[in-house]
Design a protein around this motif. Sequence first.
Motif, mmCIF file in Angstrom:
data_model
loop_
_atom_site.group_PDB
_atom_site.id
_atom_site.type_symbol
_atom_site.label_atom_id
_atom_site.label_comp_id
_atom_site.label_asym_id
_atom_site.label_seq_id
_atom_site.Cartn_x
_atom_site.Cartn_y
_atom_site.Cartn_z
ATOM 1 N N ASP A 30 0.812 -1.227 0.000
ATOM 2 C CA ASP A 30 0.000 0.000 0.000
ATOM 3 C C ASP A 30 0.841 1.272 0.000
ATOM 4 O O ASP A 30 0.344 2.348 0.352
ATOM 5 N N LYS A 31 2.107 1.193 -0.386
ATOM 6 C CA LYS A 31 2.976 2.371 -0.314
ATOM 7 C C LYS A 31 3.564 2.735 -1.668
ATOM 8 O O LYS A 31 3.361 3.833 -2.162
ATOM 9 N N GLU A 32 4.311 1.812 -2.250
ATOM 10 C CA GLU A 32 5.021 2.108 -3.488
ATOM 11 C C GLU A 32 4.164 1.739 -4.697
ATOM 12 O O GLU A 32 3.917 0.574 -4.945
ATOM 13 N N GLU A 33 3.726 2.730 -5.427
ATOM 14 C CA GLU A 33 2.979 2.486 -6.660
ATOM 15 C C GLU A 33 3.872 2.806 -7.849
ATOM 16 O O GLU A 33 4.446 3.886 -7.934
ATOM 17 N N ARG A 34 3.992 1.862 -8.770
ATOM 18 C CA ARG A 34 4.852 2.087 -9.923
ATOM 19 C C ARG A 34 4.435 1.172 -11.070
ATOM 20 O O ARG A 34 3.810 0.136 -10.867
ATOM 21 N N ARG A 35 4.803 1.579 -12.267
ATOM 22 C CA ARG A 35 4.592 0.750 -13.454
ATOM 23 C C ARG A 35 5.813 -0.138 -13.643
ATOM 24 O O ARG A 35 6.949 0.321 -13.493
ATOM 25 N N ALA A 36 5.563 -1.381 -13.982
ATOM 26 C CA ALA A 36 6.661 -2.335 -14.086
ATOM 27 C C ALA A 36 6.267 -3.461 -15.025
ATOM 28 O O ALA A 36 5.172 -3.472 -15.604
ATOM 29 N N ASN A 37 7.173 -4.417 -15.174
ATOM 30 C CA ASN A 37 6.928 -5.624 -15.957
ATOM 31 C C ASN A 37 7.021 -6.821 -15.025
ATOM 32 O O ASN A 37 8.021 -6.983 -14.316
ATOM 33 N N LEU B 121 -4.689 -9.236 -5.460
ATOM 34 C CA LEU B 121 -3.738 -9.061 -4.367
ATOM 35 C C LEU B 121 -3.068 -10.392 -4.073
ATOM 36 O O LEU B 121 -3.739 -11.415 -3.923
ATOM 37 N N LEU B 122 -1.740 -10.389 -4.006
ATOM 38 C CA LEU B 122 -0.985 -11.570 -3.606
ATOM 39 C C LEU B 122 -0.603 -11.424 -2.137
ATOM 40 O O LEU B 122 0.091 -10.473 -1.765
ATOM 41 N N GLU B 123 -1.076 -12.339 -1.314
ATOM 42 C CA GLU B 123 -0.739 -12.321 0.106
ATOM 43 C C GLU B 123 0.450 -13.242 0.349
ATOM 44 O O GLU B 123 0.494 -14.368 -0.157
ATOM 45 N N LEU B 124 1.409 -12.758 1.143
ATOM 46 C CA LEU B 124 2.653 -13.487 1.380
ATOM 47 C C LEU B 124 2.674 -14.075 2.785
ATOM 48 O O LEU B 124 2.087 -13.521 3.718
ATOM 49 N N ARG B 125 3.361 -15.176 2.916
ATOM 50 C CA ARG B 125 3.443 -15.833 4.223
ATOM 51 C C ARG B 125 4.386 -15.063 5.146
ATOM 52 O O ARG B 125 5.337 -14.413 4.690
ATOM 53 N N PRO B 126 4.147 -15.095 6.452
ATOM 54 C CA PRO B 126 5.046 -14.427 7.405
ATOM 55 C C PRO B 126 6.450 -15.023 7.336
ATOM 56 O O PRO B 126 6.625 -16.234 7.198
ATOM 57 N N GLY B 127 7.446 -14.163 7.410
ATOM 58 C CA GLY B 127 8.822 -14.627 7.371
ATOM 59 C C GLY B 127 9.321 -14.961 5.986
ATOM 60 O O GLY B 127 10.349 -15.629 5.829
ATOM 61 N N ALA B 128 8.610 -14.507 4.959
ATOM 62 C CA ALA B 128 9.038 -14.781 3.593
ATOM 63 C C ALA B 128 10.296 -13.991 3.265
ATOM 64 O O ALA B 128 10.654 -13.026 3.945
ATOM 65 N N SER B 129 10.971 -14.426 2.214
ATOM 66 C CA SER B 129 12.191 -13.730 1.793
ATOM 67 C C SER B 129 11.888 -12.326 1.295
ATOM 68 O O SER B 129 12.773 -11.483 1.210
ATOM 69 N N TRP B 130 10.635 -12.065 0.999
ATOM 70 C CA TRP B 130 10.205 -10.750 0.516
ATOM 71 C C TRP B 130 9.953 -9.844 1.708
ATOM 72 O O TRP B 130 9.340 -10.239 2.694
ATOM 73 N N SER B 131 10.407 -8.603 1.627
ATOM 74 C CA SER B 131 10.224 -7.654 2.726
ATOM 75 C C SER B 131 8.861 -6.980 2.597
ATOM 76 O O SER B 131 8.731 -5.855 2.149
ATOM 77 N N GLY B 132 7.831 -7.682 2.981
ATOM 78 C CA GLY B 132 6.476 -7.160 2.897
ATOM 79 C C GLY B 132 5.480 -8.283 3.092
ATOM 80 O O GLY B 132 5.835 -9.454 3.225
ATOM 81 N N THR B 133 4.205 -7.915 3.110
ATOM 82 C CA THR B 133 3.165 -8.905 3.367
ATOM 83 C C THR B 133 2.184 -9.063 2.213
ATOM 84 O O THR B 133 1.459 -10.047 2.159
ATOM 85 N N ARG B 134 2.142 -8.106 1.280
ATOM 86 C CA ARG B 134 1.196 -8.233 0.175
ATOM 87 C C ARG B 134 1.629 -7.386 -1.017
ATOM 88 O O ARG B 134 2.327 -6.379 -0.870
ATOM 89 N N ILE B 135 1.178 -7.823 -2.180
ATOM 90 C CA ILE B 135 1.504 -7.153 -3.438
ATOM 91 C C ILE B 135 0.208 -6.946 -4.207
ATOM 92 O O ILE B 135 -0.497 -7.910 -4.517
ATOM 93 N N LEU B 136 -0.110 -5.708 -4.512
ATOM 94 C CA LEU B 136 -1.305 -5.379 -5.279
ATOM 95 C C LEU B 136 -0.917 -5.196 -6.744
ATOM 96 O O LEU B 136 0.036 -4.484 -7.059
ATOM 97 N N VAL B 137 -1.666 -5.846 -7.634
ATOM 98 C CA VAL B 137 -1.350 -5.825 -9.061
ATOM 99 C C VAL B 137 -2.569 -5.373 -9.852
ATOM 100 O O VAL B 137 -3.688 -5.834 -9.602
ATOM 101 N N GLN B 138 -2.341 -4.463 -10.790
ATOM 102 C CA GLN B 138 -3.364 -4.084 -11.758
ATOM 103 C C GLN B 138 -2.948 -4.628 -13.114
ATOM 104 O O GLN B 138 -1.922 -4.248 -13.668
#
Length: 321
Positions: free
Chosen positions: A31-38, A82-99
């Motif tokens: 819910d913080k960084e919004e950007r266009r990407a591939n 929305l992709l929800e991530l498991r606690p303690g994942a290698s990713w620094s965050g808990t969810r990823i929102l995709v359009q």
Amino acid sequence: MSSDPVILDVLASICKDALQMFERIVIVFDDKEERRANICISKHFIYFVNREMSKLIEGRERISYLDITRAVVDSSTNRYFLLELRPGASWSGTRILVQSTHRELLLQKIALCWQAEVMYRLFDVRKFEMVKAALGEQLAAVKNMMAKQNDLIKIEPFRGYEDSFSYRGYSFWLRKGFASVSGLKDGVFQNDQGWEVTYKAQPVSVPPGVRVMVQVDNEQLIMDLEKSRDGMEDLRTVAMEYQRSLTENLDQFYVVVSGQYLKKMNRTDDIASWDGWEFFVRSKEYCFACVLFRRQYIPPLFSTCQDGFACTCSTDTLKGV
């Protein structure tokens, strides 16, 4: 969504991994960084490459499928999930929102890779969990993005129709009562109830057993289609081939309608070009109402086309027609 080999080779050199497909998206991290990407799909990881296709997004390079717990699909639009991530994942965050403009295809690919990774790494067989929710009411990021883009608002189906049907990335409306015949995603739906409508002030009774069959071919390069020697670059020729395959086992039949068809709606603001051809065939026992579409100049490279075929079949003569 594209699997163009040239672009995939460029992205693969950045990701240092073999890729299967990619798509240009709008992404929001926590819910913080919004950007266009591939977004790039490989066998074991999902990669995020910057908009210019020059490097991986710093600090957000990739995520393992095993770090994803489930996907939440937005029920109010056709583009957000929305992709929800498991606690303690290698990713620094808990969810990823995709359009995504090809949300269904992208989620199907992620689900397939997730299930394969679970079998490969954990020796387990599980189905990727996907649930529906109104993300615009729960996440401020979705609400803000929807406020900027009114075209993302979902169009509701006509009265008596449902919008829960889809096949190979294309969604469509069917009358209430239709359901998948086999329970699989094979594009075949049947109505065992029947219904009544009024046509030119005359009542028409549609019997039970009406079946809708949808077929979507693979994308192909427009350049290759134009070079074909079998006449398939002409949509009418393709339609006649479909008509021949439907009627080759009928003793007697006649063609009521055969001509160009105009697609009148654009629910997803698709910028590709659409051509259509329709034909209606009647025999002693069957009625076939068919529409063939050709979608050309498909984003993001505008170099491919794809044919789709929808056929409604009744095994009984319509009463009142």
